[in-house]
Write an enzyme that holds these catalytic residues in place. Structure first.
Site, mmCIF file in Angstrom:
data_model
loop_
_atom_site.group_PDB
_atom_site.id
_atom_site.type_symbol
_atom_site.label_atom_id
_atom_site.label_comp_id
_atom_site.label_asym_id
_atom_site.label_seq_id
_atom_site.Cartn_x
_atom_site.Cartn_y
_atom_site.Cartn_z
ATOM 1 N N ARG A 38 0.817 -1.217 0.000
ATOM 2 C CA ARG A 38 0.000 0.000 0.000
ATOM 3 C C ARG A 38 0.852 1.268 0.000
ATOM 4 O O ARG A 38 0.436 2.282 -0.578
ATOM 5 C CB ARG A 38 -0.961 -0.018 1.180
ATOM 6 C CG ARG A 38 -2.064 -1.026 0.932
ATOM 7 C CD ARG A 38 -3.122 -1.018 1.987
ATOM 8 N NE ARG A 38 -4.282 -1.745 1.497
ATOM 9 C CZ ARG A 38 -5.167 -2.366 2.270
ATOM 10 N NH1 ARG A 38 -5.040 -2.331 3.570
ATOM 11 N NH2 ARG A 38 -6.190 -2.990 1.728
ATOM 12 N N LYS A 201 -19.089 -17.480 1.169
ATOM 13 C CA LYS A 201 -20.546 -17.380 1.290
ATOM 14 C C LYS A 201 -21.265 -16.775 0.085
ATOM 15 O O LYS A 201 -20.797 -15.824 -0.519
ATOM 16 C CB LYS A 201 -20.869 -16.511 2.514
ATOM 17 C CG LYS A 201 -20.476 -17.186 3.803
ATOM 18 C CD LYS A 201 -21.293 -16.652 4.942
ATOM 19 C CE LYS A 201 -20.429 -15.895 5.909
ATOM 20 N NZ LYS A 201 -20.994 -14.818 6.589
ATOM 21 N N GLY A 354 -8.847 -8.364 -1.583
ATOM 22 C CA GLY A 354 -9.101 -9.294 -0.485
ATOM 23 C C GLY A 354 -8.437 -10.632 -0.689
ATOM 24 O O GLY A 354 -7.287 -10.717 -1.117
ATOM 25 N N GLY A 377 -13.466 -4.795 -0.174
ATOM 26 C CA GLY A 377 -14.863 -4.360 -0.064
ATOM 27 C C GLY A 377 -15.250 -3.411 -1.187
ATOM 28 O O GLY A 377 -16.325 -3.518 -1.780
HETATM 29 P P1 AMP Z 1 -14.304 -14.772 0.834
HETATM 30 O O1 AMP Z 1 -13.708 -13.865 1.881
HETATM 31 O O2 AMP Z 1 -15.772 -14.840 0.842
HETATM 32 O O3 AMP Z 1 -13.701 -14.528 -0.529
HETATM 33 O O4 AMP Z 1 -13.889 -16.242 1.274
HETATM 34 C C1 AMP Z 1 -12.571 -16.671 1.316
HETATM 35 C C2 AMP Z 1 -12.499 -17.861 2.210
HETATM 36 O O5 AMP Z 1 -13.394 -18.858 1.756
HETATM 37 C C3 AMP Z 1 -11.133 -18.476 2.258
HETATM 38 O O6 AMP Z 1 -10.590 -18.315 3.543
HETATM 39 C C4 AMP Z 1 -11.391 -19.931 1.923
HETATM 40 O O7 AMP Z 1 -10.687 -20.813 2.767
HETATM 41 C C5 AMP Z 1 -12.878 -20.087 2.150
HETATM 42 N N1 AMP Z 1 -13.436 -21.195 1.380
HETATM 43 C C6 AMP Z 1 -13.310 -21.412 0.059
HETATM 44 N N2 AMP Z 1 -13.872 -22.568 -0.289
HETATM 45 C C7 AMP Z 1 -14.403 -23.110 0.817
HETATM 46 C C8 AMP Z 1 -15.107 -24.315 1.103
HETATM 47 N N3 AMP Z 1 -15.373 -25.187 0.127
HETATM 48 N N4 AMP Z 1 -15.492 -24.531 2.368
HETATM 49 C C9 AMP Z 1 -15.197 -23.646 3.328
HETATM 50 N N5 AMP Z 1 -14.533 -22.500 3.134
HETATM 51 C C10 AMP Z 1 -14.124 -22.234 1.895
#
Ligand code: AMP
Length: 397
Positions: A38, A201, A354, A377
């Site tokens: 950054r 999610k 992220g 974000g």
């Molecule tokens: P996000 O911040 O929503 O982009 O999510 C990233 C996180 O999702 C990472 O830490 C991954 O380990 C987790 N992730 C990805 N695939 C899976 C999965 N199949 N089950 C649980 N966590 C997951």
């Protein structure tokens, strides 16, 4: 959302006091900066302004300070920035941010010199965009520059409020670059345009899915969010991550994709484990179904192949969210396959900030992408089609 905002090259800064909102929200360990991305990202704007004879006043937040907090002082940033710029960055150590030190330092500024204010979140008004602190910030400056893309989705005093009390408010090089790559990819993509969404999610990415279905040719879904979609299609998902209350939504999105003629790709096989742990034994399923007692932790090899092929045919690719639990070596293959395909594609490749940015850098593909966004974000909200208040507040061309 498309923006046509004035940049630092559209204004004259010679002899003017220029307040620059940077993103110096760097990781610190025992007062030492552990990742300088950054700081490096802010240098082009600062150098341009000093070379053009501006009197440069930098400001930023750091961490989640809720008032003065010695652990979250920007003093280490001033020290390191001085080294990176090869010129002194005077640190104005006021707990009130715009206090006696800051006012005196700004008064003494000569053309080409630089001052850094204390962490803007030392002031509780910052996060509430309250007028008094916005006016205090504006009182230091003739011109305002926003170059903090990572906080452009937040309406704070230092990103939005301050613009109401200065005549000139423009963006710096970093925001200009983000707008160019994210904006062109979403608004005017060279086709085929492929978006890849993953991560934990569905609920975090509902609006992104909905908005991107209006624009892409192919939408690829992986990661934990894929299982809510698979469940909606009637597959068994064992004990995989699932959001029961989003299964209906997932079905609607599948319908919407069909109606729009968008190809929506879901896993056709999975790498599963009995536990959520790095040591759980990886097992590859034959098809999309996941047996009872197992959870999906990565996309399978057939899926990786299919996703990589779709990426290689694309001319524009946007990626946000890993394909599996890439932090566990046994479940990183899907994420690596997608990163590799993007690095080899003859396409404009854009990584949302992220986790995906961290994954791509960690896996060594960082320098092969066209653009890696600096805002997690903020880039998600951009992909949702939402207005970013910190950018909307700047002067139009
Ligand atoms: P996000 O911040 O929503 O982009 O999510 C990233 C996180 O999702 C990472 O830490 C991954 O380990 C987790 N992730 C990805 N695939 C899976 C999965 N199949 N089950 C649980 N966590 C997951």
């Amino acid at each position: 959302m498309s923006y046509n905002k004035k940049t630092i090259e559209d204004i004259d800064v010679k002899g003017k006091r220029v307040l620059v909102r940077c993103d110096f929200n760097v990781p610190l360990k025992d007062g030492v900066i552990t990742d300088e991305n950054r700081l490096n990202g802010a240098l082009p704007t600062i150098k341009y302004l000093t070379e053009k004879g501006g009197k440069v006043i930098l400001c930023s937040h750091l961490g989640k300070a809720k008032g003065p907090d010695p652990k979250l002082t920007l003093a280490p940033v001033a020290k390191r920035l001085s080294e990176l710029l090869g010129k002194e960055v005077v640190f104005a150590a006021d707990d009130t941010v715009v206090g006696e030190n800051a006012k005196k330092a700004v008064e003494n500024l000569k053309e080409g010199e630089v001052v850094l204010l204390e962490n803007t979140r030392y002031r509780k008004e910052e996060g509430k965009n309250e007028e008094n602190f916005s006016k205090e910030l504006a009182s230091l400056a003739d011109v305002y520059v926003n170059d903090a893309f990572g906080t452009a989705h937040r309406a704070h005093c230092s990103t939005v409020g301050v613009t109401q009390f200065v005549k000139t408010a423009v963006c710096g090089y970093l925001i200009q670059k983000e707008l160019k790559f994210l904006g062109e990819a979403v608004e005017n993509p060279v086709r085929p345009f492929v978006a890849i969404l993953g991560g934990a999610k569905v609920s975090d990415k509902i609006n992104v899915i909905n908005n991107l279905l209006e624009k892409v040719d192919t939408l690829i879904i992986g990661g934990g969010m894929a299982y809510t979609f698979l469940k909606g299609q009637g597959y068994t998902i064992g004990k995989s991550l699932v959001e029961e209350d989003k299964v209906e939504y997932a079905k609607e999105m599948l319908e919407k994709a069909k109606a729009k003629g968008v190809k929506l790709l879901l896993p056709i096989d999975n790498v599963v484990g009995a536990e959520f742990s790095a040591d759980t034994k990886p097992v590859t399923t034959d098809d999309a179904n996941i047996p009872e007692g197992y959870m999906g932790l990565d996309i399978g090899p057939k899926t990786s192949g299919e996703y990589a092929a779709a990426v290689k045919e694309a001319k524009t690719v946007i990626w946000n969210g890993p394909m599996g639990v890439f932090e566990f070596e046994n479940f990183a293959k899907g994420t690596i396959a997608v990163a590799k395909a993007m690095s080899e594609a003859d396409a404009t490749t854009v990584i949302g900030g992220g986790d995906s940015a961290a994954a791509v850098n960690q896996l060594g593909f960082g320098d092969k992408m066209t653009h890696i966004s600096t805002g997690g974000g903020a880039s998600l909200e951009f992909l949702e089609g939402k207005e970013l208040p910190g950018i909307a507040a700047l002067n139009d061309k």
